[in-house]
Design an enzyme around this catalytic site. Structure first.
Site, PDB file in Angstrom:
ATOM      1  N   LYS A  33       0.717  -1.353   0.107  1.00  0.00           N
ATOM      2  CA  LYS A  33       0.129   0.089   0.024  1.00  0.00           C
ATOM      3  C   LYS A  33       0.672   1.172   0.181  1.00  0.00           C
ATOM      4  O   LYS A  33       0.636   2.196  -0.619  1.00  0.00           O
ATOM      5  CB  LYS A  33      -0.949  -0.014   1.111  1.00  0.00           C
ATOM      6  CG  LYS A  33      -1.943  -1.138   1.053  1.00  0.00           C
ATOM      7  CD  LYS A  33      -2.976  -0.972   2.210  1.00  0.00           C
ATOM      8  CE  LYS A  33      -3.969  -2.037   1.745  1.00  0.00           C
ATOM      9  NZ  LYS A  33      -5.170  -1.832   2.493  1.00  0.00           N
TER      10      LYS A  33
ATOM     11  N   LYS B 228      -2.565   1.886   9.208  1.00  0.00           N
ATOM     12  CA  LYS B 228      -2.866   0.676   8.337  1.00  0.00           C
ATOM     13  C   LYS B 228      -1.377  -0.187   8.003  1.00  0.00           C
ATOM     14  O   LYS B 228      -0.370   0.452   7.574  1.00  0.00           O
ATOM     15  CB  LYS B 228      -3.490   1.001   7.041  1.00  0.00           C
ATOM     16  CG  LYS B 228      -4.687   1.856   7.189  1.00  0.00           C
ATOM     17  CD  LYS B 228      -5.115   2.507   6.014  1.00  0.00           C
ATOM     18  CE  LYS B 228      -6.259   1.783   5.357  1.00  0.00           C
ATOM     19  NZ  LYS B 228      -6.931   2.451   4.300  1.00  0.00           N
TER      20      LYS B 228
ATOM     21  N   GLY C 267      -7.816  -7.604   3.908  1.00  0.00           N
ATOM     22  CA  GLY C 267      -9.126  -8.161   4.799  1.00  0.00           C
ATOM     23  C   GLY C 267      -9.077  -7.456   6.011  1.00  0.00           C
ATOM     24  O   GLY C 267      -9.730  -8.030   7.010  1.00  0.00           O
TER      25      GLY C 267
ATOM     26  N   LYS D 237      -5.067  10.019   7.087  1.00  0.00           N
ATOM     27  CA  LYS D 237      -6.418  10.609   7.851  1.00  0.00           C
ATOM     28  C   LYS D 237      -7.462  10.026   7.726  1.00  0.00           C
ATOM     29  O   LYS D 237      -8.009   9.372   6.607  1.00  0.00           O
ATOM     30  CB  LYS D 237      -6.647  11.779   7.010  1.00  0.00           C
ATOM     31  CG  LYS D 237      -7.430  12.879   7.526  1.00  0.00           C
ATOM     32  CD  LYS D 237      -6.714  13.899   8.441  1.00  0.00           C
ATOM     33  CE  LYS D 237      -7.916  14.708   9.175  1.00  0.00           C
ATOM     34  NZ  LYS D 237      -7.751  14.757  10.958  1.00  0.00           N
TER      35      LYS D 237
ATOM     36  N   ILE E 137     -11.380   9.449   6.831  1.00  0.00           N
ATOM     37  CA  ILE E 137     -12.268  10.246   6.265  1.00  0.00           C
ATOM     38  C   ILE E 137     -13.435  10.076   6.891  1.00  0.00           C
ATOM     39  O   ILE E 137     -14.162   9.108   7.097  1.00  0.00           O
ATOM     40  CB  ILE E 137     -12.290   9.759   4.709  1.00  0.00           C
ATOM     41  CG1 ILE E 137     -10.823   9.992   4.121  1.00  0.00           C
ATOM     42  CG2 ILE E 137     -13.238  10.868   3.772  1.00  0.00           C
ATOM     43  CD1 ILE E 137     -10.309  11.302   4.162  1.00  0.00           C
TER      44      ILE E 137
ATOM     45  N   LYS F  75     -16.857  -5.782   3.365  1.00  0.00           N
ATOM     46  CA  LYS F  75     -17.947  -5.635   2.617  1.00  0.00           C
ATOM     47  C   LYS F  75     -18.772  -6.808   2.888  1.00  0.00           C
ATOM     48  O   LYS F  75     -18.468  -8.009   2.981  1.00  0.00           O
ATOM     49  CB  LYS F  75     -17.418  -5.576   1.017  1.00  0.00           C
ATOM     50  CG  LYS F  75     -16.734  -4.380   0.692  1.00  0.00           C
ATOM     51  CD  LYS F  75     -16.071  -4.590  -0.630  1.00  0.00           C
ATOM     52  CE  LYS F  75     -15.076  -3.742  -0.944  1.00  0.00           C
ATOM     53  NZ  LYS F  75     -14.030  -4.015  -1.953  1.00  0.00           N
TER      54      LYS F  75
ATOM     55  N   GLU G 130     -10.228   1.436  -5.790  1.00  0.00           N
ATOM     56  CA  GLU G 130     -10.955   1.580  -4.716  1.00  0.00           C
ATOM     57  C   GLU G 130     -10.910   2.903  -4.309  1.00  0.00           C
ATOM     58  O   GLU G 130      -9.713   3.381  -4.033  1.00  0.00           O
ATOM     59  CB  GLU G 130     -10.725   0.608  -3.370  1.00  0.00           C
ATOM     60  CG  GLU G 130     -11.071  -0.657  -3.710  1.00  0.00           C
ATOM     61  CD  GLU G 130     -11.114  -1.666  -2.738  1.00  0.00           C
ATOM     62  OE1 GLU G 130     -11.719  -2.910  -2.610  1.00  0.00           O
ATOM     63  OE2 GLU G 130     -10.245  -1.305  -1.507  1.00  0.00           O
TER      64      GLU G 130
ATOM     65  N   ASN H 287      -7.303  -3.432  -6.168  1.00  0.00           N
ATOM     66  CA  ASN H 287      -7.248  -5.033  -6.105  1.00  0.00           C
ATOM     67  C   ASN H 287      -6.882  -5.448  -7.497  1.00  0.00           C
ATOM     68  O   ASN H 287      -7.536  -5.065  -8.400  1.00  0.00           O
ATOM     69  CB  ASN H 287      -8.311  -5.437  -5.550  1.00  0.00           C
ATOM     70  CG  ASN H 287      -8.733  -5.136  -4.038  1.00  0.00           C
ATOM     71  OD1 ASN H 287      -9.893  -4.899  -3.755  1.00  0.00           O
ATOM     72  ND2 ASN H 287      -7.648  -5.515  -3.289  1.00  0.00           N
TER      73      ASN H 287
ATOM     74  N   ARG I   5      -7.117  -8.116  -9.169  1.00  0.00           N
ATOM     75  CA  ARG I   5      -7.771  -9.348  -9.334  1.00  0.00           C
ATOM     76  C   ARG I   5      -9.356  -9.241  -9.590  1.00  0.00           C
ATOM     77  O   ARG I   5      -9.704  -8.225  -9.500  1.00  0.00           O
ATOM     78  CB  ARG I   5      -7.502 -10.223  -8.188  1.00  0.00           C
ATOM     79  CG  ARG I   5      -8.141  -9.500  -6.828  1.00  0.00           C
ATOM     80  CD  ARG I   5      -8.110 -10.448  -5.710  1.00  0.00           C
ATOM     81  NE  ARG I   5      -8.230  -9.436  -4.740  1.00  0.00           N
ATOM     82  CZ  ARG I   5      -9.358  -9.245  -4.090  1.00  0.00           C
ATOM     83  NH1 ARG I   5     -10.537  -9.293  -4.603  1.00  0.00           N
ATOM     84  NH2 ARG I   5      -9.280  -8.567  -2.751  1.00  0.00           N
TER      85      ARG I   5
HETATM   86  P1  ADP Z   1      -8.046  -3.792   3.401  1.00  0.00           P
HETATM   87  O1  ADP Z   1      -7.334  -3.662   2.123  1.00  0.00           O
HETATM   88  O2  ADP Z   1      -7.593  -4.228   4.755  1.00  0.00           O
HETATM   89  O3  ADP Z   1      -9.653  -4.230   3.104  1.00  0.00           O
HETATM   90  P2  ADP Z   1      -8.815  -1.001   3.059  1.00  0.00           P
HETATM   91  O4  ADP Z   1      -7.831  -0.025   2.596  1.00  0.00           O
HETATM   92  O5  ADP Z   1      -9.381  -1.591   1.553  1.00  0.00           O
HETATM   93  O6  ADP Z   1      -8.331  -2.134   3.729  1.00  0.00           O
HETATM   94  O7  ADP Z   1      -9.710  -0.567   3.945  1.00  0.00           O
HETATM   95  C1  ADP Z   1     -10.988  -1.439   4.114  1.00  0.00           C
HETATM   96  C2  ADP Z   1     -12.165  -0.338   4.446  1.00  0.00           C
HETATM   97  O8  ADP Z   1     -11.795   0.388   5.906  1.00  0.00           O
HETATM   98  C3  ADP Z   1     -12.779   0.609   3.504  1.00  0.00           C
HETATM   99  O9  ADP Z   1     -13.603   0.210   2.802  1.00  0.00           O
HETATM  100  C4  ADP Z   1     -13.157   1.865   4.512  1.00  0.00           C
HETATM  101  O10 ADP Z   1     -14.454   1.503   4.960  1.00  0.00           O
HETATM  102  C5  ADP Z   1     -12.302   1.633   5.854  1.00  0.00           C
HETATM  103  N1  ADP Z   1     -11.275   2.844   5.712  1.00  0.00           N
HETATM  104  C6  ADP Z   1      -9.780   2.534   5.087  1.00  0.00           C
HETATM  105  N2  ADP Z   1      -9.234   3.718   5.033  1.00  0.00           N
HETATM  106  C7  ADP Z   1     -10.019   4.542   5.455  1.00  0.00           C
HETATM  107  C8  ADP Z   1      -9.916   5.909   5.700  1.00  0.00           C
HETATM  108  N3  ADP Z   1      -8.691   6.527   5.495  1.00  0.00           N
HETATM  109  N4  ADP Z   1     -11.008   6.594   6.046  1.00  0.00           N
HETATM  110  C9  ADP Z   1     -12.112   5.950   6.547  1.00  0.00           C
HETATM  111  N5  ADP Z   1     -12.434   4.827   6.344  1.00  0.00           N
HETATM  112  C10 ADP Z   1     -11.459   4.152   5.881  1.00  0.00           C
END
Ligand code: ADP
Length: 502
Positions: free
Chosen positions: A116, A158, A164, A201, A203, A237, A275, A290, A292
């Site tokens: 990431k 993160k 996941g 940050k 959001i 999701k 995304e 993603n 894939r």
């Molecule tokens: P993963 O790859 O572990 O699934 P993601 O980065 O895709 O993680 O984030 C998963 C979910 O977490 C997002 O769909 C959202 O709901 C929440 N999320 C992630 N980052 C943020 C952020 N900066 N602000 C608000 N919600 C976030």
């Protein structure tokens, strides 16, 4: 040209991929772990090979075994599905070495977007706006404090190698920062063998909106519009829909263009998803890519009228995309519900076990992508996804009414599922009106979860009583040999080619 495809996956996605292969006249090869011997994907395929013991790392994550089976069976291509090896850059590398086509992007695209922090750096260079935060890994606690002082709370910590929802922490309070920093790091190390984290940050009122893209070897990149994925539990999701109720035509066009630019920046080839996190003011930020096929791809297929797996295979064959951006349209509305063997009332705990009875919903406007059957034992080793239910309607309202009807028809006994929980979501005003964000489940917990009539003690007693009753019953009744007797062997007999079983 690809003639024989090995599907390096299991469950519903393995069957989904094989369905398109069958329509294209391609021969399919299944691989399975010892826990999946009776799985439907094994029966569906033209050939099936055992690749090891139940734990994923000894079977579905074992690149050596999978490549060996591909060679032995004469498969000229491998489709990774989603999860497992689909986003491991070593997998396409090994396929190329073995002279096998990997149905997916290059190792370079996967590696760049899979980490990431690297993805954030690459996107920033390409002029794509990422969620504000660091574009480097943070190792020291002191550094974390400095970053938070600079960008302000709330923040998300993160994992760089994240996926996941693991290794992710929301920090709203300064006092939690160090503790969450440490737990995010150790969770990341456990899950990914890499404890690098970064900070971005948080959001507020976040909407998860993603764009499906397709890119070929000849430089053509198109998008197939958006999917709204804001109904989430533990940042993962549960329900997806398209079109997104939040979207405007102008924003769609702009985000679609940015999504294509993001894919181009990594010379992307194949099907992928960009995304975004979008706030209530419709400001959007790149979240991740993603590299894939997504779990939720069927809603795009239904609304845009494109078989994404066939497109993946076409691209892997080196053919140019024949779909043109200007000819693509969104026709009607589609919703997908993920059906899990899990208990929403107990923190969505997975519920492996034997399916006693199942009634699958059908009828106009309903698609069902599943893999379980009566007598099938859901193994404890893998994701508890049982199936995906997809509804379509001319309008969002019609699609929603069909989903509610389909959930009503869907009956599973033997294991606990989230079907009732999903049915309740269909009736929540915020969902009906399409006015929701990723806090939806938290904001509506009073109506979504079964109210606890007494304290947890009382509930524990009830569970113990049920268990004693169950034990007494099975002592009296001869257990049915579900897996042996009720599972038909017709496919094995009908198979043209031999089936290798241990
Ligand atoms: P993963 O790859 O572990 O699934 P993601 O980065 O895709 O993680 O984030 C998963 C979910 O977490 C997002 O769909 C959202 O709901 C929440 N999320 C992630 N980052 C943020 C952020 N900066 N602000 C608000 N919600 C976030």
């Amino acid at each position: 040209m690809i003639k024989k495809v090995l599907v390096a996956n299991r469950g519903e996605i393995a069957i989904r991929v094989m369905r398109s292969c069958r329509e294209l006249g391609l021969i399919t090869v299944a691989v399975f772990s010892e826990a999946d011997r009776k799985s439907l994907h094994v029966r569906y395929a033209d050939e099936a090979y055992c690749i090891g013991p139940p734990p994923s790392r000894e079977s579905y994550l074992n690149i050596d075994s999978i490549i060996e089976v591909a060679k032995k069976s004469g498969a000229d291509a491998i489709h990774p599905g989603y999860g497992f090896l689909s986003e491991n850059p070593k997998f396409p590398e090994r396929c190329v070495e073995a002279g096998i086509i990997f149905i997916g992007p290059s190792a370079y695209s996967i590696a760049t977007m899979g980490d990431k922090v690297t993805a954030r750096q690459t996107m920033t260079k390409a002029g794509v706006l990422v969620v504000p935060g660091t574009t480097y890994s943070i190792t020291e606690e002191k550094q974390a404090v400095e970053v938070v002082n600079e960008i302000g709370l709330p923040v998300m910590i993160k994992a760089s190698a994240g996926g996941g929802g693991k290794g992710m922490r929301l920090v709203r309070n300064n006092n939690d920062l160090i503790h969450y920093f440490r737990t995010a790091k150790s969770e990341a190390l456990n899950a990914f063998g890499d404890d690098s984290v970064y900070i971005e940050k948080y959001i507020e009122s976040p909407h998860h909106i993603e764009f499906q893209i397709l890119a070929d070897r000849h430089g053509n990149v198109i998008h197939l519009f958006e999917r709204e994925c804001s109904i989430q539990r533990r940042h993962q999701k549960v329900i997806e829909e398209t079109p997104s109720p939040l979207m405007t035509p102008l924003l769609r066009e702009e985000m679609g263009r940015v999504a294509c630019a993001a894919a181009k920046a990594v010379n992307y080839e194949g099907a992928g998803t960009i995304e975004f996190i979008v706030n209530d003011n419709l400001e959007y930020y790149f979240l991740e890519m993603n590299t894939r096929l997504q779990v939720e791809h069927p809603i795009t297929e239904r609304v845009v009228g494109v078989d994404l797996v066939k497109e993946q295979i076409k691209i892997a064959n080196g053919l140019p995309l024949t779909l043109k951006q200007e000819n693509l349209r969104q026709d009607g509305h589609a919703i997908q519900c993920r059906i899990y063997a899990e208990d929403p009332d107990h923190d969505f705990m997975p519920q492996p076990g034997i399916i006693r009875q199942i009634t699958v919903p059908l009828g106009l406007g309903v698609r069902y992508d599943g893999y379980v059957y009566e007598g099938y034992e859901i193994p404890m080793y893998y994701d508890p996804l049982i199936s995906k239910l997809i509804s379509w309607g001319k309008t969002r309202r019609e699609s929603l009414d069909r989903m509610r009807r389909a959930l009503y028809e869907y009956k599973i006994t033997g294991v606990k599922t989230n079907i009732k929980f999903l049915e309740r979501i269909m009736d929540v005003p915020a969902f009906l009106e399409g006015k929701y964000n990723t806090n939806f489940i938290e904001n509506n917990k009073e109506v979504l979860f079964t109210p606890k009539k007494c304290g947890t003690e009382c509930e524990d007693m009830a569970m113990i009583a049920c268990f004693i009753d169950y034990l007494e019953k099975i002592e009296k009744v001869q257990p049915q040999k579900f897996t042996e007797d009720l599972a038909s062997n017709w496919k094995d007999f009908g198979r043209k080619r031999s089936v290798l079983r241990l």
